[in-house]
Design an enzyme around this catalytic site. Sequence first.
Site, PDB file in Angstrom:
ATOM      1  N   ASP A 510       5.271  -0.182 -10.473  1.00  0.00           N
ATOM      2  CA  ASP A 510       5.691   0.927  -9.618  1.00  0.00           C
ATOM      3  C   ASP A 510       4.695   1.011  -8.457  1.00  0.00           C
ATOM      4  O   ASP A 510       3.524   1.372  -8.660  1.00  0.00           O
ATOM      5  CB  ASP A 510       5.680   2.216 -10.472  1.00  0.00           C
ATOM      6  CG  ASP A 510       6.127   3.441  -9.698  1.00  0.00           C
ATOM      7  OD1 ASP A 510       6.143   3.396  -8.452  1.00  0.00           O
ATOM      8  OD2 ASP A 510       6.440   4.460 -10.358  1.00  0.00           O
ATOM      9  N   HIS A 511       5.169   0.700  -7.278  1.00  0.00           N
ATOM     10  CA  HIS A 511       4.248   0.586  -6.147  1.00  0.00           C
ATOM     11  C   HIS A 511       3.693   1.935  -5.685  1.00  0.00           C
ATOM     12  O   HIS A 511       2.766   2.000  -4.887  1.00  0.00           O
ATOM     13  CB  HIS A 511       4.960  -0.117  -4.981  1.00  0.00           C
ATOM     14  CG  HIS A 511       4.026  -0.901  -4.109  1.00  0.00           C
ATOM     15  ND1 HIS A 511       2.654  -0.741  -4.124  1.00  0.00           N
ATOM     16  CD2 HIS A 511       4.262  -1.876  -3.192  1.00  0.00           C
ATOM     17  CE1 HIS A 511       2.099  -1.556  -3.254  1.00  0.00           C
ATOM     18  NE2 HIS A 511       3.048  -2.266  -2.673  1.00  0.00           N
ATOM     19  N   ARG A 512       4.245   3.027  -6.206  1.00  0.00           N
ATOM     20  CA  ARG A 512       3.651   4.330  -5.872  1.00  0.00           C
ATOM     21  C   ARG A 512       2.322   4.503  -6.581  1.00  0.00           C
ATOM     22  O   ARG A 512       1.470   5.278  -6.171  1.00  0.00           O
ATOM     23  CB  ARG A 512       4.587   5.472  -6.313  1.00  0.00           C
ATOM     24  CG  ARG A 512       5.914   5.510  -5.577  1.00  0.00           C
ATOM     25  CD  ARG A 512       6.842   6.506  -6.222  1.00  0.00           C
ATOM     26  NE  ARG A 512       7.030   6.236  -7.644  1.00  0.00           N
ATOM     27  CZ  ARG A 512       7.677   7.043  -8.475  1.00  0.00           C
ATOM     28  NH1 ARG A 512       8.186   8.176  -8.038  1.00  0.00           N
ATOM     29  NH2 ARG A 512       7.827   6.726  -9.748  1.00  0.00           N
TER      30      ARG A 512
END
Length: 542
Positions: A510-512
């Site tokens: 999850d790139h967040r």
Amino acid sequence: MEILIPELGDFSDVEVIEVLVSEGDEVQAEDPLITLETDKATMEVPSPYAGVVKKLEISVGDRVSVGHQILLLDEVEVQEVEAAEVAAEVAAAVAAAEEPVEQELATSSSSSMEILIPELGDFSDVEVIEMLISEGDEVQAEDPLITLETDKATMEVPSPYSGIVKKLEISVGDRVSVGHQILLLDVVDVIDKVAIESGNSLDSKEEPLKSEGHTDNEQTLAQVRSEEQSSPQVLPAIDDATFIKAHATPSVRKLARELGVDLGRVVGTGQKGRVTADNVKAWVKAMLQQGGATGLPDIAEVDFSSFGSIDIEPLSRIQKISGGRLQASWLNLPHVTQHDEADITDLEEIRQKLKKSEGIREAKVTLLSFIVRACVLALGEYPNFRSSLARDGKNLIKKNYFHIGFAVDTPNGLVVPVIHNADQMDIFEIAASLEELSQRAREGKLGSKDMQGGVFTVSSLGGIGGTGFTPIINAPEVAILGVSRSQFQPVYENGEFVARLILPLSLSYDHRVIDGAAAVRFTTYISKLLKDLDPLVEGIDL
Ligand code: CAO
């Protein structure tokens, strides 16, 4: 005032599956307080009075019987809604849930059947508020036909048989009682004279109406309505077949109907995957923010049968649940996949030796056991990979436990059992746990606890094949490791090519929460562990 469990008909020692209020909450008379579950039905216990919850005396998992104390209520104003009446209502719902309702049927011709209003408990002269089918429609047994509304509840009447609706005999606004004819059905599939257990039909769909609105719901409703005016068709249409089968309590069903939410699409985070009111509201909010079901144009419906013969197969329950979750994750989490490789030549040699050394330990030490152990060590080194993003998006929840999920392909679909406290296990214990959980997964014998609490998931397709794939993160986790099939490949070492067994790894994250540099550090760390081995085989007598 002590609020007690009312008369429950024949039931006692019933499990509390949801507590719908917290201390300090203001409740209106008839607001649901808790949900109880028997093996036949779920039912809500409403508050007999308006007031403020002073002290909760039970919690989820407790087992209760009539007279058991639920909570202490500080009265705001005693609107006597006769406790006896409320108790009678619950008892009636429970009694109806217990007794199978025999659907009356009369044959009007050799193939058409009159479908009648079944037993409605204490109700008669009830208003038809929705016709869920039209003439010519094909219905499956238990598909809802109509919705009835009393001043206390709404309920759907399911079809006792599969067939084609030949003629409708009632319409919206009609008032009906038991035995009133609903429609004529051309029966396709009469499986004897079906007795519908109301636990699976009528009563599980009873939806107590709230006398007082919930501000939250009203706001969301107003939002949806104003949004609907400006951009019609924000929410996808309700699919009654999946709506009816969704796992939710009556009040949540009611809320979903009010908001026009297709309950079958909402991922439940309640006990046993039950859809909660918060899930419904969050789903609506997400839809509004995205401007539609997916923010994407709908895929056109195609009549495939116009091009040739087709067969229709229903999805399994697991496929429907996992499908919804995978889609939710794919749409909500910005996925990136980092590909990497690990040299497992030496590891495989040791593994083969371990496999041959009979009696060393019971379980077969699979490659996956080593991968799980490597993940545990990598998660220790990089804690963000075992975190979850708080719902408000402002905090990272770091978990100090190492419960590792792993995907298992079963005849009924994909499931993800969880090895709890994998950090406290050696390689043999991990292997045994993998074996035992995947065996039970294939037999459909996993309990809900076996699939809960995971912080990170491994999805291994290596036993089947493939060179790489993009696994979908098991949200709310933030990363998943995909494993493909190892192959001997030429590797340039000390001036020459040598054959090494190379394992492809695919880490979706999850790139967040995780940035690219951290992701590649993580896979590099795992590759190194699988190649160098020492920490993995610690304690093993080789
Ligand atoms: N590379 C090459 N061969 C591999 C391998 C890999 N990465 N992984 C396994 N194998 C081979 C091995 O030869 C192994 O036999 P030996 O151990 O005797 O040498 C054989 O495959 C069978 O492995 P296994 O089935 O015993 O064990 P596993 O750990 O590979 O698989 C499990 C267990 C539960 C992961 C698997 O049965 C499964 O269900 N996989 C599918 C998971 C899935 O569907 N993921 C996708 C999710 S997204 O849709």
